[in-house]
Scaffold this motif. Structure first.
Motif, PDB file in Angstrom:
ATOM      1  N   ARG A 162       0.832  -1.204   0.000  1.00  5.38           N
ATOM      2  CA  ARG A 162       0.000   0.000   0.000  1.00  5.38           C
ATOM      3  C   ARG A 162       0.871   1.261   0.000  1.00  5.38           C
ATOM      4  O   ARG A 162       0.597   2.225  -0.713  1.00  5.38           O
ATOM      5  CB  ARG A 162      -0.932  -0.024   1.211  1.00  5.38           C
ATOM      6  CG  ARG A 162      -2.049   1.012   1.145  1.00  5.38           C
ATOM      7  CD  ARG A 162      -3.066   0.792   2.255  1.00  5.38           C
ATOM      8  NE  ARG A 162      -4.016  -0.257   1.907  1.00  5.38           N
ATOM      9  CZ  ARG A 162      -4.023  -1.468   2.430  1.00  5.38           C
ATOM     10  NH1 ARG A 162      -3.118  -1.804   3.329  1.00  5.38           N
ATOM     11  NH2 ARG A 162      -4.925  -2.364   2.072  1.00  5.38           N
ATOM     12  N   LEU A 205      -7.096   0.300  -3.874  1.00  7.73           N
ATOM     13  CA  LEU A 205      -6.771   1.057  -5.086  1.00  7.73           C
ATOM     14  C   LEU A 205      -8.029   1.357  -5.897  1.00  7.73           C
ATOM     15  O   LEU A 205      -8.168   2.429  -6.492  1.00  7.73           O
ATOM     16  CB  LEU A 205      -5.781   0.269  -5.949  1.00  7.73           C
ATOM     17  CG  LEU A 205      -4.371   0.066  -5.379  1.00  7.73           C
ATOM     18  CD1 LEU A 205      -3.569  -0.868  -6.282  1.00  7.73           C
ATOM     19  CD2 LEU A 205      -3.644   1.392  -5.227  1.00  7.73           C
ATOM     20  N   ARG A 258       0.994   4.032  -2.970  1.00  6.96           N
ATOM     21  CA  ARG A 258       0.720   5.435  -2.651  1.00  6.96           C
ATOM     22  C   ARG A 258       1.841   6.330  -3.172  1.00  6.96           C
ATOM     23  O   ARG A 258       1.592   7.389  -3.747  1.00  6.96           O
ATOM     24  CB  ARG A 258       0.558   5.608  -1.133  1.00  6.96           C
ATOM     25  CG  ARG A 258      -0.822   5.274  -0.607  1.00  6.96           C
ATOM     26  CD  ARG A 258      -0.870   5.360   0.913  1.00  6.96           C
ATOM     27  NE  ARG A 258      -0.550   6.708   1.371  1.00  6.96           N
ATOM     28  CZ  ARG A 258      -1.438   7.681   1.537  1.00  6.96           C
ATOM     29  NH1 ARG A 258      -2.711   7.463   1.246  1.00  6.96           N
ATOM     30  NH2 ARG A 258      -1.083   8.854   1.987  1.00  6.96           N
ATOM     31  N   ARG A 270       1.026   8.846  -6.265  1.00  6.60           N
ATOM     32  CA  ARG A 270       0.953  10.243  -5.863  1.00  6.60           C
ATOM     33  C   ARG A 270       2.117  11.056  -6.422  1.00  6.60           C
ATOM     34  O   ARG A 270       2.138  12.281  -6.309  1.00  6.60           O
ATOM     35  CB  ARG A 270       0.940  10.334  -4.333  1.00  6.60           C
ATOM     36  CG  ARG A 270      -0.310   9.725  -3.705  1.00  6.60           C
ATOM     37  CD  ARG A 270      -0.221   9.642  -2.191  1.00  6.60           C
ATOM     38  NE  ARG A 270      -0.433  10.937  -1.570  1.00  6.60           N
ATOM     39  CZ  ARG A 270      -0.348  11.138  -0.259  1.00  6.60           C
ATOM     40  NH1 ARG A 270      -0.046  10.133   0.540  1.00  6.60           N
ATOM     41  NH2 ARG A 270      -0.556  12.329   0.247  1.00  6.60           N
ATOM     42  N   PHE A 302      -4.782   7.681  -3.542  1.00  3.64           N
ATOM     43  CA  PHE A 302      -3.699   7.207  -4.394  1.00  3.64           C
ATOM     44  C   PHE A 302      -3.522   8.128  -5.600  1.00  3.64           C
ATOM     45  O   PHE A 302      -3.453   7.679  -6.751  1.00  3.64           O
ATOM     46  CB  PHE A 302      -3.961   5.762  -4.849  1.00  3.64           C
ATOM     47  CG  PHE A 302      -3.992   4.780  -3.712  1.00  3.64           C
ATOM     48  CD1 PHE A 302      -2.820   4.193  -3.255  1.00  3.64           C
ATOM     49  CD2 PHE A 302      -5.182   4.454  -3.073  1.00  3.64           C
ATOM     50  CE1 PHE A 302      -2.841   3.295  -2.194  1.00  3.64           C
ATOM     51  CE2 PHE A 302      -5.219   3.563  -2.020  1.00  3.64           C
ATOM     52  CZ  PHE A 302      -4.042   2.975  -1.578  1.00  3.64           C
TER      53      PHE A 302
END
Length: 629
Positions: A168, A362, A172, A176, A369
């Motif tokens: 995760r 997601l 991210r 991002r 995200f």
């Protein structure tokens, strides 16, 4: 569109990375690789230069978790490294640190972490590597196409809370950053697993659409008085279905046990009991679970209408046409497999459920995200062992290990193959003869065998000879682990280490050898490991073979040993001159203390590992190339 590939073990990730950087497939896209730990020289048990083909090349790596300051934002790998560094710095303390189980030292070796200072603090350490295709120049952004990202996820089935947390955080950071923010992306997960279905044999391919998790989980915000983590046992289903109407995830929590401070095993026992009950096992017999008694309220109330409806829904989801795997936080034995088979499950592994949890996030939480949109999901598993192993097969395996030795040339061929990166296409090159097949598992050639014998093995599709061959699992293990074990001082056993995994006494790495041969052996091994690049980049490599000969000359000479007994030289009354015992990696075969294959007890778990080792390199490499073509 971003394409993201996720794997776990070395052979899984290298099998998918090799065809990705092949110039004939997606050759105009840069590739970013996220590897756990500090990647120096080798990448997924292959030298980095072995991936450099037809003008494409790896141009170094950026390590984060250790340093990520002053990076050039114009280079994609550095952009990603900076975002990863920031993400882990922000998230690690609150999401990962509380879930790290320090009591599971022997289960964490595959996750590279730093423990700094006297406090033995833990931090993640990862590398980002960049592969530049022939069309791009080093130090540039490459081209206008989005890069392909290959992620090696922590192989942390025994600490399942960490799998999702790490993945995760990586997603991210990626989504991002300016590489992925607001874009569309696809996720492809590729890995090996264990067969469950009656018709699932080594090499069977599964497109997984759901998984049942049976195992333990660390309870957040709970800690025992002595600081140990608190565990609970759970059984839960999570599925992902895509059709013309879109994508939908189905989550069905089925069971959660009481909380057990510091007792993972007890939590897992309760999860196993609940799973077997859900599969229709009669709980009225107190001995039905090897004498263990379940006291949970859930079992006492299992006859109520709500629970029955839950059970029915669970069995309906698992019996649908789409393939559902079994994810476990423990080794899946024959009993658990039999219930999973009756339920209609396919493939046993330690990661699918946790990966699906990340994919669900997601899909449902794009705002967390970078606003990126998940456009495609593919979770592929390759079975690498048979669904069942009979006692007769175990006996035949035991007979083979007790009565088989290797020649020096077999050892040399295996070591050469390892230096080639254990690629199936180089098996005959490693043998140095078009007629010899030292890599073939002679066990397969028995004349008197039980029914279904040939289905236990994965064939090499004529691996260089006139007939189909099967990889010898001990040949594979020598290729991938022998030199590294010499270098780490673990050839004849596992040395004592401190809490940070460091060897306590470097002078005792090879205590069986006299000091002078031990030092020479270390120098030879370092030289061989550094010579990876020349061999795998196609340069003349003849100079390696005398070095390998010298290395074996040290190991196979009785006079070099303190007690004059080399573990690999059989007694005079066993074997022919020039034959040697087969090395079995210490600690890997049901925690074996002997390094000899002949000393292994042919249990179901050991024979299962042998069949798995025999199949996984060949099957993973063959299927990965087909998936990407």
């Amino acid at each position: 569109m971003l394409d993201v590939y996720v794997g776990f073990m070395d052979e899984e990730v290298s099998s998918i990375l090799a065809p990705i950087v092949d110039p004939g497939i997606k050759r105009n896209r840069e590739v970013l690789v996220i590897e756990r730990g500090r990647a120096e020289g080798t990448l997924f048990e292959r030298h980095m230069r072995s991936y450099d083909v037809d003008g494409g090349r790896f141009v170094g790596n950026v390590v984060f978790g250790a340093r990520a300051d002053g990076l050039d934002d114009e280079v994609q790998q550095q952009v990603l490294a900076r975002c990863l560094d920031e993400e882990f710095d922000e998230r690690f303390r609150e999401t990962l640190r509380p879930q790290y189980d320090t009591s599971a030292k022997n289960k964490t070796g595959k996750l590279v972490i730093n423990r700094g200072g006297e406090t033995k603090d833990i931090e993640p350490l990862f590398s980002v590597l960049r592969f530049v295709p022939p069309s791009a120049g080093a130090g540039t952004a490459g081209n206008d196409f989005d890069p392909i990202v290959v992620i090696r996820s922590p192989e942390m089935g025994f600490q399942p809370n960490l799998v999702g947390a790490f993945l995760r955080a990586v997603f991210r950071a990626l989504l991002r950053s300016k590489l992925g923010a607001g874009k569309e992306f696809r996720v492809n997960v590729y890995g090996a697993g264990g067969a469950i279905g009656e018709k699932d044999w080594p090499g069977t391919l599964h497109d997984i659409s759901g998984s049942v998790y049976v195992g333990s989980r660390i309870v957040r915000d709970a800690q025992a008085a002595h600081g140990a983590p608190v565990f609970c046992g759970i059984v839960s289903f999570l599925g992902c279905k895509e059709d013309s109407t879109g994508r939908a995830f189905t989550s069905l929590p089925l069971y959660e046990s009481a909380k057990y401070p510091g007792d993972r095993a007890k939590a897992e026992e309760h999860a196993k009991a609940a799973f077997e009950f859900l599969c229709g096992q009669d709980t009225g017999d107190a001995e039905w679970r090897s004498g263990a008694t379940v006291h949970d309220e859930w079992f006492r109330e299992a006859s109520n209408t709500h629970t029955k409806a839950l059970h029915a829904e669970f069995q309906r989801l698992c019996s649908e046409k789409n393939k559902v795997s079994l994810t476990a936080s423990f080794f899946v034995d024959a009993r658990i497999k039999s219930f999973a088979r009756a339920l209609g499950l396919h493939d046993a592994n330690m990661e699918d459920f946790h990966v699906l949890e990340v994919l669900k996030s997601l899909h449902e939480e794009p705002e967390n995200f970078g606003g990126a949109t998940l456009r495609g999901v593919q979770l592929t598993r390759v079975d690498c062992d048979p669904p069942e192993i009979s006692p007769e097969v175990q006996d035949l395996f035991g007979e083979w290990t007790r009565n088989t030795q290797y020649t020096r040339e077999t050892y040399l061929a295996a070591l050469r193959w390892g230096l080639y990166g254990a690629q199936v296409v180089h098996l005959q090159d490693a043998a140095r003869s078009r007629w010899d097949q030292p890599f073939h598992w002679s066990l397969v050639d028995r004349k008197e065998v039980p029914d279904g014998w040939e289905q236990l093995f994965y064939p090499l599709k004529n691996g260089g000879g006139a007939r189909s061959h099967v990889l010898d699992p001990f040949f594979v293990e020598i290729a991938t682990d022998f030199l590294a074990s010499v270098n780490d001082g673990k050839l004849y056993g596992v040395p004592k280490t401190d809490q940070g995994g460091r060897v306590k006494d470097q002078s005792k790495l090879l205590p069986e050898l006299y000091e002078k041969p031990a030092k020479k052996l270390k120098r030879l091994t370092r030289g061989l490991l550094k010579a990876f690049a020349m061999l795998q980049s196609g340069r003349p490599a003849g100079f390696l073979y005398p070095s390998l000969e010298d290395l074996l000359a040290i190991l196979f000479a009785r006079d070099n040993y303190v007690d004059r007994e080399c573990p690999l030289i059989p007694p005079e009354d066993k074997g022919a001159p020039g034959e040697y015992e087969i090395w079995a990696r210490p600690g890997s075969w049901e925690k074996n203390t002997s390094v000899l294959a002949s000393k292994l007890k042919p249990s179901g778990a050991i024979v299962d590992r042998a069949l798995y080792k025999s199949a996984n390199q060949a099957a993973l490499q063959a299927h990965a190339k087909k998936l990407l073509e």
